[in-house]
Structures are given as structure tokens and as C-alpha cells.
Design a protein around this motif. Sequence first.
Motif, PDB file in Angstrom:
ATOM      1  N   PRO A 133      -7.694   8.716   6.889  1.00  0.00           N
ATOM      2  CA  PRO A 133      -7.536  10.060   7.457  1.00  0.00           C
ATOM      3  C   PRO A 133      -6.081  10.506   7.450  1.00  0.00           C
ATOM      4  N   ASP A 134      -5.891  11.821   7.252  1.00  0.00           N
ATOM      5  CA  ASP A 134      -4.532  12.347   7.125  1.00  0.00           C
ATOM      6  C   ASP A 134      -4.042  13.125   8.338  1.00  0.00           C
ATOM      7  N   SER A 135      -4.785  13.127   9.438  1.00  0.00           N
ATOM      8  CA  SER A 135      -4.432  13.835  10.676  1.00  0.00           C
ATOM      9  C   SER A 135      -4.639  15.343  10.592  1.00  0.00           C
ATOM     10  N   HIS A 136      -5.131  15.829   9.438  1.00  0.00           N
ATOM     11  CA  HIS A 136      -5.344  17.275   9.286  1.00  0.00           C
ATOM     12  C   HIS A 136      -6.775  17.590   8.870  1.00  0.00           C
ATOM     13  N   GLY A 137      -7.679  16.656   9.107  1.00  0.00           N
ATOM     14  CA  GLY A 137      -9.066  16.871   8.757  1.00  0.00           C
ATOM     15  C   GLY A 137      -9.432  16.419   7.358  1.00  0.00           C
ATOM     16  N   GLY A 138      -8.463  15.939   6.587  1.00  0.00           N
ATOM     17  CA  GLY A 138      -8.718  15.439   5.248  1.00  0.00           C
ATOM     18  C   GLY A 138      -8.352  13.980   5.141  1.00  0.00           C
ATOM     19  N   VAL A 139      -8.042  13.549   3.923  1.00  0.00           N
ATOM     20  CA  VAL A 139      -7.692  12.147   3.710  1.00  0.00           C
ATOM     21  C   VAL A 139      -6.468  12.043   2.809  1.00  0.00           C
ATOM     22  N   ASN A 140      -5.755  10.930   2.942  1.00  0.00           N
ATOM     23  CA  ASN A 140      -4.731  10.529   1.988  1.00  0.00           C
ATOM     24  C   ASN A 140      -5.298   9.441   1.100  1.00  0.00           C
ATOM     25  N   SER A 141      -5.039   9.512  -0.188  1.00  0.00           N
ATOM     26  CA  SER A 141      -5.425   8.438  -1.088  1.00  0.00           C
ATOM     27  C   SER A 141      -4.481   7.262  -0.890  1.00  0.00           C
ATOM     28  N   VAL A 142      -4.981   6.049  -1.137  1.00  0.00           N
ATOM     29  CA  VAL A 142      -4.198   4.836  -0.938  1.00  0.00           C
ATOM     30  C   VAL A 142      -4.226   4.011  -2.216  1.00  0.00           C
ATOM     31  N   LEU A 143      -3.045   3.655  -2.699  1.00  0.00           N
ATOM     32  CA  LEU A 143      -2.893   2.792  -3.862  1.00  0.00           C
ATOM     33  C   LEU A 143      -2.283   1.482  -3.417  1.00  0.00           C
ATOM     34  N   ALA A 179       0.837  -1.201   0.000  1.00  0.00           N
ATOM     35  CA  ALA A 179       0.000   0.000   0.000  1.00  0.00           C
ATOM     36  C   ALA A 179       0.874   1.253   0.000  1.00  0.00           C
ATOM     37  N   TRP A 180       0.433   2.252  -0.759  1.00  0.00           N
ATOM     38  CA  TRP A 180       1.131   3.546  -0.849  1.00  0.00           C
ATOM     39  C   TRP A 180       0.124   4.670  -0.607  1.00  0.00           C
ATOM     40  N   GLN A 181       0.353   5.498   0.392  1.00  0.00           N
ATOM     41  CA  GLN A 181      -0.481   6.674   0.627  1.00  0.00           C
ATOM     42  C   GLN A 181       0.119   7.857  -0.142  1.00  0.00           C
ATOM     43  N   TYR A 182      -0.760   8.713  -0.671  1.00  0.00           N
ATOM     44  CA  TYR A 182      -0.249   9.820  -1.491  1.00  0.00           C
ATOM     45  C   TYR A 182      -1.285  10.937  -1.598  1.00  0.00           C
ATOM     46  N   LYS A 183      -0.811  12.087  -2.096  1.00  0.00           N
ATOM     47  CA  LYS A 183      -1.652  13.229  -2.451  1.00  0.00           C
ATOM     48  C   LYS A 183      -1.023  13.953  -3.638  1.00  0.00           C
ATOM     49  N   PHE A 184      -1.770  14.837  -4.237  1.00  0.00           N
ATOM     50  CA  PHE A 184      -1.243  15.756  -5.237  1.00  0.00           C
ATOM     51  C   PHE A 184      -1.078  17.139  -4.598  1.00  0.00           C
ATOM     52  N   ASN A 220     -10.203  10.460  -8.049  1.00  0.00           N
ATOM     53  CA  ASN A 220     -10.522   9.269  -8.840  1.00  0.00           C
ATOM     54  C   ASN A 220     -10.179   7.981  -8.109  1.00  0.00           C
ATOM     55  N   ASN A 221      -9.765   8.087  -6.850  1.00  0.00           N
ATOM     56  CA  ASN A 221      -9.421   6.913  -6.054  1.00  0.00           C
ATOM     57  C   ASN A 221     -10.284   6.933  -4.796  1.00  0.00           C
ATOM     58  N   SER A 222     -11.167   5.964  -4.655  1.00  0.00           N
ATOM     59  CA  SER A 222     -12.086   5.934  -3.510  1.00  0.00           C
ATOM     60  C   SER A 222     -11.447   5.360  -2.254  1.00  0.00           C
ATOM     61  N   HIS A 223     -10.262   4.781  -2.375  1.00  0.00           N
ATOM     62  CA  HIS A 223      -9.592   4.177  -1.221  1.00  0.00           C
ATOM     63  C   HIS A 223      -8.762   5.252  -0.516  1.00  0.00           C
ATOM     64  N   SER A 224      -9.102   5.571   0.726  1.00  0.00           N
ATOM     65  CA  SER A 224      -8.413   6.643   1.435  1.00  0.00           C
ATOM     66  C   SER A 224      -8.399   6.364   2.925  1.00  0.00           C
ATOM     67  N   GLN A 253      -5.808   5.618  14.695  1.00  0.00           N
ATOM     68  CA  GLN A 253      -4.700   5.508  13.748  1.00  0.00           C
ATOM     69  C   GLN A 253      -4.111   4.102  13.723  1.00  0.00           C
ATOM     70  N   TRP A 254      -3.986   3.485  14.894  1.00  0.00           N
ATOM     71  CA  TRP A 254      -3.409   2.138  14.944  1.00  0.00           C
ATOM     72  C   TRP A 254      -4.402   1.086  14.443  1.00  0.00           C
ATOM     73  N   ILE A 255      -5.668   1.425  14.368  1.00  0.00           N
ATOM     74  CA  ILE A 255      -6.665   0.498  13.836  1.00  0.00           C
ATOM     75  C   ILE A 255      -6.774   0.645  12.321  1.00  0.00           C
ATOM     76  N   ILE A 256      -6.849   1.895  11.830  1.00  0.00           N
ATOM     77  CA  ILE A 256      -7.040   2.153  10.402  1.00  0.00           C
ATOM     78  C   ILE A 256      -5.735   1.964   9.627  1.00  0.00           C
ATOM     79  N   ASP A 257      -4.680   2.646  10.049  1.00  0.00           N
ATOM     80  CA  ASP A 257      -3.396   2.575   9.339  1.00  0.00           C
ATOM     81  C   ASP A 257      -2.544   1.398   9.801  1.00  0.00           C
ATOM     82  N   GLY A 258      -2.512   1.191  11.122  1.00  0.00           N
ATOM     83  CA  GLY A 258      -1.656   0.153  11.673  1.00  0.00           C
ATOM     84  C   GLY A 258      -2.239  -1.243  11.593  1.00  0.00           C
ATOM     85  N   LYS A 259      -3.566  -1.343  11.431  1.00  0.00           N
ATOM     86  CA  LYS A 259      -4.251  -2.636  11.296  1.00  0.00           C
ATOM     87  C   LYS A 259      -3.835  -3.601  12.405  1.00  0.00           C
TER      88      LYS A 259
END
Length: 486
Positions: free
Chosen positions: A234-244, A212-217, A228-232, A310-316
Amino acid sequence: MDKMRFIVIPLFVLWLMGGCVSIGQPSCNNYAGTWELVANVDDSNCSGVGQRFKQVFVVNQNQCQLTIDGGIQGDIKGQGITWSLPSGQANGGTITYSSALAEIDNQVINGAYHWQWSDANYRCSGTTSVAGRILSDQEAAKAELGEFAMQIKHPMLSPSENSQAHTFSITAKGAKQVYLAGEMSDWRPNVFAMQPDENGLWSITLYLAPGAWQYKFIVDGTWIADQNNSHSVPDSHGGVNSVLLIGEEDLLLKADSAVAHGNIIEADLASKHLAQTSAYALYLPPNYHTSKQDYPLLVLLHGYGNNYKQWIIDGKIQHLMDNMIANKSIEPFIVLMPSAGTSYYKGQHESFIMQELLPHVAEQYQVKAGPGYSAISGISMGGAGAFYLAHKYPKQFGLSLPLSGYFDMEMYPSFSWQNFTLDAELTLFCGEDDSISYPSNRRLVEQLNQQGVEFSYLTAEGGHTWRYWNGISEQVLKQVSSFFAQ
């Protein structure tokens, strides 16, 4: 947090070619003229990403001595040029240089030198190599003097073993500059410049390893998720990071219907210290509710601006624990994940966790008592918290495992190296490409060595990213389990 950026002042490269001693030699080869050099700066030990400069300048010669505007000079011996340089100030610290050798063969120049940068808290070193030539008179007449930054091609822009090509794209008509940023750049904003077509579609192709790769433009300075990517996440700043996801994800990070599952309990606890409720989560291992045994406890701390999720969503962590308990690589234990915002686990949040949350969990759940059955870990801000709290509460924690901790101990008013003690076992983890936390880990390691503290420091390829933390989580959980089994 300010990311450390180390920039070698390009003018110093000119000093490399500043002549060398020619004792007893009546004449020397003529190296006067216009020189064109390309300097490659390896500043990775200073958390840099590498730099490249082209430089064109005039060199004068008097017998066996070379001079460059600004008073730089040295001497020649045969085809070799040795040099020494005084220390100077750069980027808020002092830069010093080691002696080095340059050679000129048939007007072709090659050389290298080593440098060290330091300030009151940190020291790092690097190497600059140079290659170039002395221009012909005709070329020199057309040359533009000065220094010019050059693009360094990132390894992910070229195919490599086990990598897969993926093209990132975003429509941004009228944009002046668009970058791709994410775990592929250690979240540095200016590594991957995207290119537009005539319709305003900006794109770049990278060759990425599986996972998995998290990213933004970044569009003209504004960070934007991929619409165009529905997989995201939370980014800790009130938004989201896309995940590929490239290829298959690590099986330990995926839910497996064939194994027994523990439970994630999410709850709120009213706090006198915070004057409000605070959310937290617990992982309870499989069969917890039918078991009469008590379990060891791991406290997992989140990063800056995030929360217990964070440890549940990102850390799994729930999938890791289920799968590792099932394959018997770890013994069951409880995991507690508190929320602490941007507090660095000090002040009111420290009091809440230590004086209210931990006693509450010990009372309400089947938790083994004593530091031999209590460990603490965390990422980034949570890594600093794991170190600080283990030091301050030796009767609570017997093991501390900071992961990419961002260590600025001046943030903790009660902390002092003068009276520092650490009873807990300590292992520091940090990615070698971590542009945020690697320098502070190096500083902490030096200070711990000066204090005579026993600890382990484990580094590996990786940045300040969940790709790195997910990659070491199996090792971390195994170390926690082994500690509890002692």
C-alpha cells in the motif's frame, strides 16, 4: 508535506567572474570577451539533488576591472580573480556568499565559491564550482547568449560495486514524458527520465544495490504502479507501490521457520474521543501466553495517511522481533501499533491513544508499568508524534526515538519552546538524502541545542524510504531493549 527544494539562481555564477583588485599594477591581462562556463551546484546540505548550468555571457574590461551587464564588477590581479558579493533573496530566504578565487590560464577559467541560505527557521550552505573558457572571436560570433540547464547523470545510471542492472519499462503510447520514481530517487518525481522506442515502450536501466526497492512510473504527471510486477505494498494514498527485490533480502526481515514466533494481534477499540472504533495491532513475543512475566512496551507510530499495518507490511516488525529475540540481540517486549490517519498524533487521536488505548492495553495485557519500561518511536509523521508525545507525557514514556520525523511544531497548538521540557531519553535518526525530513531535523537539532537539551542525533546515507528505515531498525530495536534493561 512540502518538500524543500533549494535552487541557486544561476545569474549569481556570473558574479563569480566579476574581477578583483589590482593595486599598484599598471596593466592586466586581457580577459574581455564572450565567456562560456559550466556551473555545478552542490546543494545537498539544503536537500537539493545538485544542479548544472551552462552559461554564455559577455565580459567587458577597463584596465584591471571587469564588468558584466547588470552592474557586476571587480578587479584582476595576475591570473587570479577575487570577488565579493552582496546578499540577495532566493527561494523565500536570504543567500549570502563567501569570498572565492577564480583563475584564468590560457583562456581556461576555473573557480569556486561558497554560499549560505537561511530563513527564519533554517540555515544551510553549499558550494558552486565553475569551469569554462573565453571563446574565440569566431566561436563568440556563433554563440547563443544566456543560461541553459544541463542534465546531471545520477550515480545509479552507471555500474558500481555490488550493484545489479535492472531495466524498468512501461508501455505508454502517445505519452509526452515518463519518469521512474521511488526509493531510488527518494520519491522525487523528476530524477529518472525514461526514453521511448518507436512502439511506445518507455524504459530506463538502473544499477541498484541489493534489497527491496519500492517504485512507480509517472506518465504525463499520473503516478502508476508497474502492472507487470505483482509484488506491491500500500502507498498510503489508496493505491500501491510496486516492489522490486534485487538479490537477497536482509535475513532479519524474513520469516524464519527455525525460530519461535510471536503473535500479531489485530483489534478494534471503541473510542469516545473519536466517536468510532479505531484499529490497532500488538506484537506479543514468543511464549507470551504461557509466561507469567510482565513485558516492557514499545509504541510504534506510522507515517502520514497510513495505519497500524504499515509497520507490519513495510516495517516487517514481526520478523525483526522474532529473529532478534531468537539470536538474543534483544530481550522480549510488546509492540503496540495504533492508527492515526493524518492527525500528527494530536487532538482526538492523541486523546484516544493516551487516554483510552494505552490504559486498555495496560489492563488487558501483561505490560510493565512506568516510563522506564515504555518507549515510543515512529517514522515521518510518526517521528514527530514520538517527539511530541514523549515531551507532553513524561510519566508515560522514558525513551523517544523519532525516525525521519517531519517536525513542524506549529502543528501542535499546545507546544511551546518557551516552556519546553523533556525527561525522556531522546535519539533522532534521519537519512542524509532525505528530501522531506532532513531540513526539519536540522532545525530541531538547532533548537534543542539552544534549549540545552541532552539528546543524540544519528544520520546515515538514506532517504525518506523504507530502505533506510529497514536498514536502521536493528539498531533502533537494540537501543529500545538496552533502555528497558537499565
